[in-house]
Design a protein around this motif. Structure first.
Motif, PDB file in Angstrom:
ATOM      1  N   VAL A 117       0.719  -1.075  -0.057  1.00  0.00           N
ATOM      2  CA  VAL A 117      -0.011   0.104   0.081  1.00  0.00           C
ATOM      3  C   VAL A 117       0.916   1.070   0.053  1.00  0.00           C
ATOM      4  CG1 VAL A 117      -1.756   1.441   1.531  1.00  0.00           C
ATOM      5  CG2 VAL A 117      -2.031  -0.882   1.031  1.00  0.00           C
ATOM      6  N   ASP A 118       1.920   1.324   0.869  1.00  0.00           N
ATOM      7  CA  ASP A 118       2.800   2.695   0.864  1.00  0.00           C
ATOM      8  C   ASP A 118       3.401   2.433  -0.275  1.00  0.00           C
ATOM      9  OD1 ASP A 118       1.890   3.105   3.427  1.00  0.00           O
ATOM     10  OD2 ASP A 118       3.283   2.124   4.493  1.00  0.00           O
ATOM     11  N   GLY A 122      -0.301   4.782  -7.067  1.00  0.00           N
ATOM     12  CA  GLY A 122      -1.583   5.764  -7.117  1.00  0.00           C
ATOM     13  C   GLY A 122      -1.943   5.917  -5.519  1.00  0.00           C
ATOM     14  N   GLY A 123      -1.097   5.638  -4.669  1.00  0.00           N
ATOM     15  CA  GLY A 123      -1.537   5.837  -3.228  1.00  0.00           C
ATOM     16  C   GLY A 123      -2.419   4.924  -2.780  1.00  0.00           C
ATOM     17  N   SER A 124      -3.319   5.602  -2.115  1.00  0.00           N
ATOM     18  CA  SER A 124      -4.392   4.684  -1.511  1.00  0.00           C
ATOM     19  C   SER A 124      -5.431   4.177  -2.342  1.00  0.00           C
ATOM     20  CB  SER A 124      -4.735   5.325  -0.127  1.00  0.00           C
ATOM     21  OG  SER A 124      -5.788   6.615  -0.511  1.00  0.00           O
ATOM     22  N   ALA A 125      -5.348   4.628  -3.448  1.00  0.00           N
ATOM     23  CA  ALA A 125      -6.488   3.902  -4.258  1.00  0.00           C
ATOM     24  C   ALA A 125      -6.452   2.555  -4.407  1.00  0.00           C
ATOM     25  CB  ALA A 125      -6.009   4.456  -5.980  1.00  0.00           C
ATOM     26  N   ILE A 126      -5.233   1.987  -4.127  1.00  0.00           N
ATOM     27  CA  ILE A 126      -5.363   0.472  -4.040  1.00  0.00           C
ATOM     28  C   ILE A 126      -6.277  -0.020  -3.358  1.00  0.00           C
ATOM     29  CG2 ILE A 126      -3.345   0.360  -2.393  1.00  0.00           C
ATOM     30  CD1 ILE A 126      -2.291  -2.007  -4.291  1.00  0.00           C
ATOM     31  N   LEU A 127      -6.599   0.595  -2.102  1.00  0.00           N
ATOM     32  CA  LEU A 127      -7.605   0.260  -1.010  1.00  0.00           C
ATOM     33  C   LEU A 127      -8.936   0.714  -1.613  1.00  0.00           C
ATOM     34  CD1 LEU A 127      -5.578   1.743   1.970  1.00  0.00           C
ATOM     35  CD2 LEU A 127      -5.617  -0.447   1.168  1.00  0.00           C
TER      36      LEU A 127
END
Length: 163
Positions: A117-118, A122-127
């Motif tokens: 994630v870090d 794309g930053g937190s877009a993966i979440l």
């Protein structure tokens, strides 16, 4: 006499009170023009050198940054706590839906992306779809399959099954 040649075969020295001839003025003009051109070329020289040096420094910087990014991402996460199970239901994946425990499904495969994630560009877009199917988001124009698939493979934990 100033009009006769000297004994060594050289032209006589001009008289101090002699006026410059047309040829002398042309020669002096050429000399001034040649000096201006030499100065202009000398002025252009360092400019070209500075541009070439800047381009080289820029390329070296890009190579260094890219190698550092690749090194950071290419190291597989420690998977000591990885599940031993190799198949998961959608309900099991759904329990891993927060940043501290994020699993995603892409094209029927399950990935534990918690440690990525870090690093995700794309930053937190993966979440956005943590604990669910992320296939649509993954297949968007922002991902180059040649670049992303080797990274994604490092986080593979198993396959999705119906129940």
């Amino acid at each position: 006499d100033a009009k006769t040649s000297s004994s060594c075969g050289l032209a006589p020295a001009p008289r101090a009170d002699a006026r410059p001839t047309v040829g002398d003025r042309r020669s002096a003009g050429r000399d001034r023009r040649d000096a201006r051109e030499a100065r202009a070329m000398a002025d252009d020289g360092p400019g070209i050198v500075a541009v070439v040096a800047a381009v080289i420094v820029g390329l070296v910087t890009v190579v260094i940054v890219m190698s550092r990014m690749r090194r950071r991402v290419a190291v597989p996460p420690a998977m000591a706590d990885a599940p031993k199970q190799t198949t998961f239901t959608a309900e099991e994946v759904a329990r891993h839906d927060d940043p501290s425990d994020a699993w995603i499904i892409i094209e029927g495969k399950v990935y534990d992306v918690t440690r990525y994630v870090d690093e995700h560009p794309g930053g937190s877009a993966i979440l956005n779809n943590a604990g669910a199917d992320s296939t649509a988001g993954f297949n968007g124009p922002q991902h180059s399959r040649e670049t992303v698939l080797p990274i994604l493979d490092m986080y593979y934990v198993g396959d999705l099954v119906a129940h």
